[in-house]
Design an enzyme around this catalytic site. Sequence first.
Site, PDB file in Angstrom:
ATOM      1  N   CYS A 178      10.191 -26.988   9.180  1.00 57.66           N
ATOM      2  CA  CYS A 178      10.725 -28.005   9.902  1.00 57.66           C
ATOM      3  C   CYS A 178      11.634 -28.773   9.276  1.00 57.66           C
ATOM      4  O   CYS A 178      11.457 -30.018   8.889  1.00 57.66           O
ATOM      5  CB  CYS A 178      10.323 -28.683  11.368  1.00 57.66           C
ATOM      6  N   PHE A 216      13.420 -31.706   9.526  1.00 59.79           N
ATOM      7  CA  PHE A 216      14.004 -33.015  10.206  1.00 59.79           C
ATOM      8  C   PHE A 216      12.940 -33.263  10.371  1.00 59.79           C
ATOM      9  O   PHE A 216      12.513 -34.534   9.993  1.00 59.79           O
ATOM     10  CB  PHE A 216      13.988 -32.527  11.819  1.00 59.79           C
ATOM     11  N   CYS A 217      11.459 -32.816  10.281  1.00 54.82           N
ATOM     12  CA  CYS A 217      10.096 -33.752  10.494  1.00 54.82           C
ATOM     13  C   CYS A 217       9.785 -33.984   9.158  1.00 54.82           C
ATOM     14  O   CYS A 217       9.402 -34.894   8.982  1.00 54.82           O
ATOM     15  CB  CYS A 217       9.030 -31.922  10.913  1.00 54.82           C
ATOM     16  N   ASN A 218      10.072 -32.754   8.158  1.00 64.95           N
ATOM     17  CA  ASN A 218      10.449 -33.357   6.501  1.00 64.95           C
ATOM     18  C   ASN A 218      10.531 -35.013   6.035  1.00 64.95           C
ATOM     19  O   ASN A 218      10.071 -35.140   5.195  1.00 64.95           O
ATOM     20  CB  ASN A 218      10.758 -32.323   5.564  1.00 64.95           C
ATOM     21  N   LEU A 278       9.509 -38.005   7.196  1.00 65.79           N
ATOM     22  CA  LEU A 278       7.843 -37.677   6.786  1.00 65.79           C
ATOM     23  C   LEU A 278       7.805 -38.549   5.598  1.00 65.79           C
ATOM     24  O   LEU A 278       7.813 -39.138   4.804  1.00 65.79           O
ATOM     25  CB  LEU A 278       6.917 -37.216   6.716  1.00 65.79           C
TER      26      LEU A 278
END
Length: 195
Positions: free
Chosen positions: A67, A69-71, A74
Amino acid sequence: MKSGIVWVVGLLFWANAVLAQADPAALAVGSKAPSFSAKDQHGRTVSLEQLQAKGPVIVIFYRGYWCPFCNRQLKQLQDSLPLLKKRNAQVVAISPESAIYVNNTIDKTEASFPILSDVDNSIMQRYKVLYDVDANTVSRLKAIGVDLNAVNASNDAVLPVPAVYIINQKGIITYAFFDSNYRNRPSVKTLLEKL
């Protein structure tokens, strides 16, 4: 005939209530945060209580290494870790992905904070962020090389709503971000303001 209609209406009402309870929903600010404990990327057991002992805890639920957007989220947290640590904040990320894929996440984000694999989905269930992924989305993800049944530790086609909670040292939720649109994430600036 009337009793049959009443019975059907009652059954529909009951089914609707049960299904509504299964939908993800944000935990309320001011409520007690559910306890959790799981293995991090180094094989160490990390618990909410351990993290709370050091300061407020930022809990991030993310979908997986695949993902973007997740990366991005984070990576931004990792880049801002010194600012968060100045406020004694502890950061922990939780995902349904198995340990091998958590390592992929770390490779992409350089995250040094604990990333937990929720192997049985129990943390996501307690935080009410878990949902079953519909068949169309499962197919679309498979088309780009992401098989949730293989990637997730539980072998289930589930994902969390990408939620963020700040939990104080007394275990109380002081901030909640919960948006079913996976593109939306709180900024680090917002998290710093809410600490």
